[in-house]
Design a protein around this motif. Structure first.
Motif, PDB file in Angstrom:
ATOM      1  N   ARG A   1      -0.454  -6.496 -10.682  1.00  0.00           N
ATOM      2  CA  ARG A   1      -1.256  -5.317 -11.000  1.00  0.00           C
ATOM      3  C   ARG A   1      -1.142  -4.271  -9.894  1.00  0.00           C
ATOM      4  N   VAL A   2      -1.283  -3.014 -10.289  1.00  0.00           N
ATOM      5  CA  VAL A   2      -1.333  -1.908  -9.338  1.00  0.00           C
ATOM      6  C   VAL A   2      -2.652  -1.178  -9.555  1.00  0.00           C
ATOM      7  N   THR A   3      -3.451  -1.071  -8.502  1.00  0.00           N
ATOM      8  CA  THR A   3      -4.747  -0.412  -8.621  1.00  0.00           C
ATOM      9  C   THR A   3      -4.783   0.843  -7.768  1.00  0.00           C
ATOM     10  N   THR A   4      -5.479   1.845  -8.240  1.00  0.00           N
ATOM     11  CA  THR A   4      -5.577   3.124  -7.530  1.00  0.00           C
ATOM     12  C   THR A   4      -6.863   3.159  -6.716  1.00  0.00           C
TER      13      THR A   4
ATOM     14  N   THR B   1      -2.238   3.793  -3.888  1.00  0.00           N
ATOM     15  CA  THR B   1      -2.220   2.606  -4.755  1.00  0.00           C
ATOM     16  C   THR B   1      -1.999   1.345  -3.934  1.00  0.00           C
TER      17      THR B   1
ATOM     18  N   GLN C   1       0.474   7.773  -2.967  1.00  0.00           N
ATOM     19  CA  GLN C   1      -0.114   7.653  -4.299  1.00  0.00           C
ATOM     20  C   GLN C   1      -1.480   6.980  -4.288  1.00  0.00           C
TER      21      GLN C   1
ATOM     22  N   SER D   1      -9.054   4.503   0.518  1.00  0.00           N
ATOM     23  CA  SER D   1      -7.759   4.538   1.192  1.00  0.00           C
ATOM     24  C   SER D   1      -7.941   4.774   2.692  1.00  0.00           C
TER      25      SER D   1
ATOM     26  N   TYR E   1       0.838  -1.197   0.000  1.00  0.00           N
ATOM     27  CA  TYR E   1       0.000   0.000   0.000  1.00  0.00           C
ATOM     28  C   TYR E   1       0.872   1.246   0.000  1.00  0.00           C
ATOM     29  N   ASN E   2       0.704   2.082  -1.023  1.00  0.00           N
ATOM     30  CA  ASN E   2       1.418   3.356  -1.102  1.00  0.00           C
ATOM     31  C   ASN E   2       0.457   4.459  -0.679  1.00  0.00           C
TER      32      ASN E   2
ATOM     33  N   ALA F   1      -0.309  -2.421  -4.716  1.00  0.00           N
ATOM     34  CA  ALA F   1       0.379  -3.359  -5.603  1.00  0.00           C
ATOM     35  C   ALA F   1      -0.044  -4.759  -5.185  1.00  0.00           C
TER      36      ALA F   1
END
Length: 235
Positions: A157-160, A150, A148, A166, A144-145, A152
């Motif tokens: 895959r990387v999803t927003t 996002t 950003q 969030s 979890y970023n 991973a």
């Protein structure tokens, strides 16, 4: 950057190990990853001077991370090592530090903090400079970023996420393994609890569950009539 020495990484969880390996390599570290502690020891025995640091999971089959660290130390007592563990018992931490660990990090951890610690240890012990630190929190087999928004996922895959999704994920993470009521979440995130906010919450929760369905480690479970429990498997 291209480092002249590698990190010996021992972690028997394929999902977490692959996530950490890929992320550290993306940031310029050279990694040799082993899911078997015996194979990790053999690799170190072959070329002990190839490694700048050992990153060791404590709960490994055949040999624990503690046992592996002791055997590594008999071969080369100058190489630093860092323990990763899901165990928080004080005696485990004291044992790790008594063996001579440069650091001891408890799962789930902030990968930003992990890389910063690795970079500082390598810099201190070898004089090598390391890469710009990344941002992210390892949650089971997802990354979890927060900056950003996002995730991973294990399949690459990387999803927003939306801001609300969030915030919901962070609320669950901060209350991991605790039963929380829907009313508590609404009050914490929206400041009030009413029918329409409750329907919006249902939409955000449904999408977050759909995103996390690919994960084999992270679950948002219903407690019938009593709320939800956010769980992260260590294995």
């Amino acid at each position: 950057m291209n480092m002249t020495k590698k990190i010996l990484f021992a972690e028997d969880s394929y999902d977490l190990g692959n996530l950490i390996k890929q992320y550290l390599e993306m940031k310029g570290f050279a990694i040799e990853w082993y899911v078997d502690s015996t194979e990790a020891l053999k690799a170190f025995q072959r070329c002990p001077k190839d490694f700048a640091l050992c990153l060791l999971d404590v709960q490994m089959p055949h040999k624990s991370g503690f046992e592996l660290a002791k055997e590594v130390g008999r071969i080369d007592d100058a190489v630093p090592f860092v323990f990763l563990t899901a165990r928080t018992e004080k005696q485990d931490r004291l044992l790790g530090l008594d063996i001579g660990a440069a650091d001891y990090i408890t799962k789930p951890f902030d990968i930003d903090e992990l890389v910063l610690r690795i970079r500082n240890i390598i810099k201190r012990t070898t004089g090598q400079q390391a890469e710009q630190k990344p941002q992210g929190i390892v949650i089971g087999d997802v990354l979890y970023n927060k900056e950003q928004l996002t995730l991973a996922l294990p399949d690459g895959r990387v999803t927003t996420l939306t801001l609300r999704e969030s915030e919901l994920l962070e609320f669950f993470l901060n209350n991991k393994n605790k039963r929380v009521k829907k009313e508590e979440i609404l009050l914490a995130l929206w400041g009030e609890n009413d029918y329409f906010l409750g329907r919006s919450f249902d939409v955000f929760l449904s999408r977050l569950r759909k995103i996390l369905a690919i994960s084999s480690k992270v679950r948002i479970n219903n407690v019938y009539g009593a709320g939800y429990i956010f769980t992260v498997a260590d294995r």
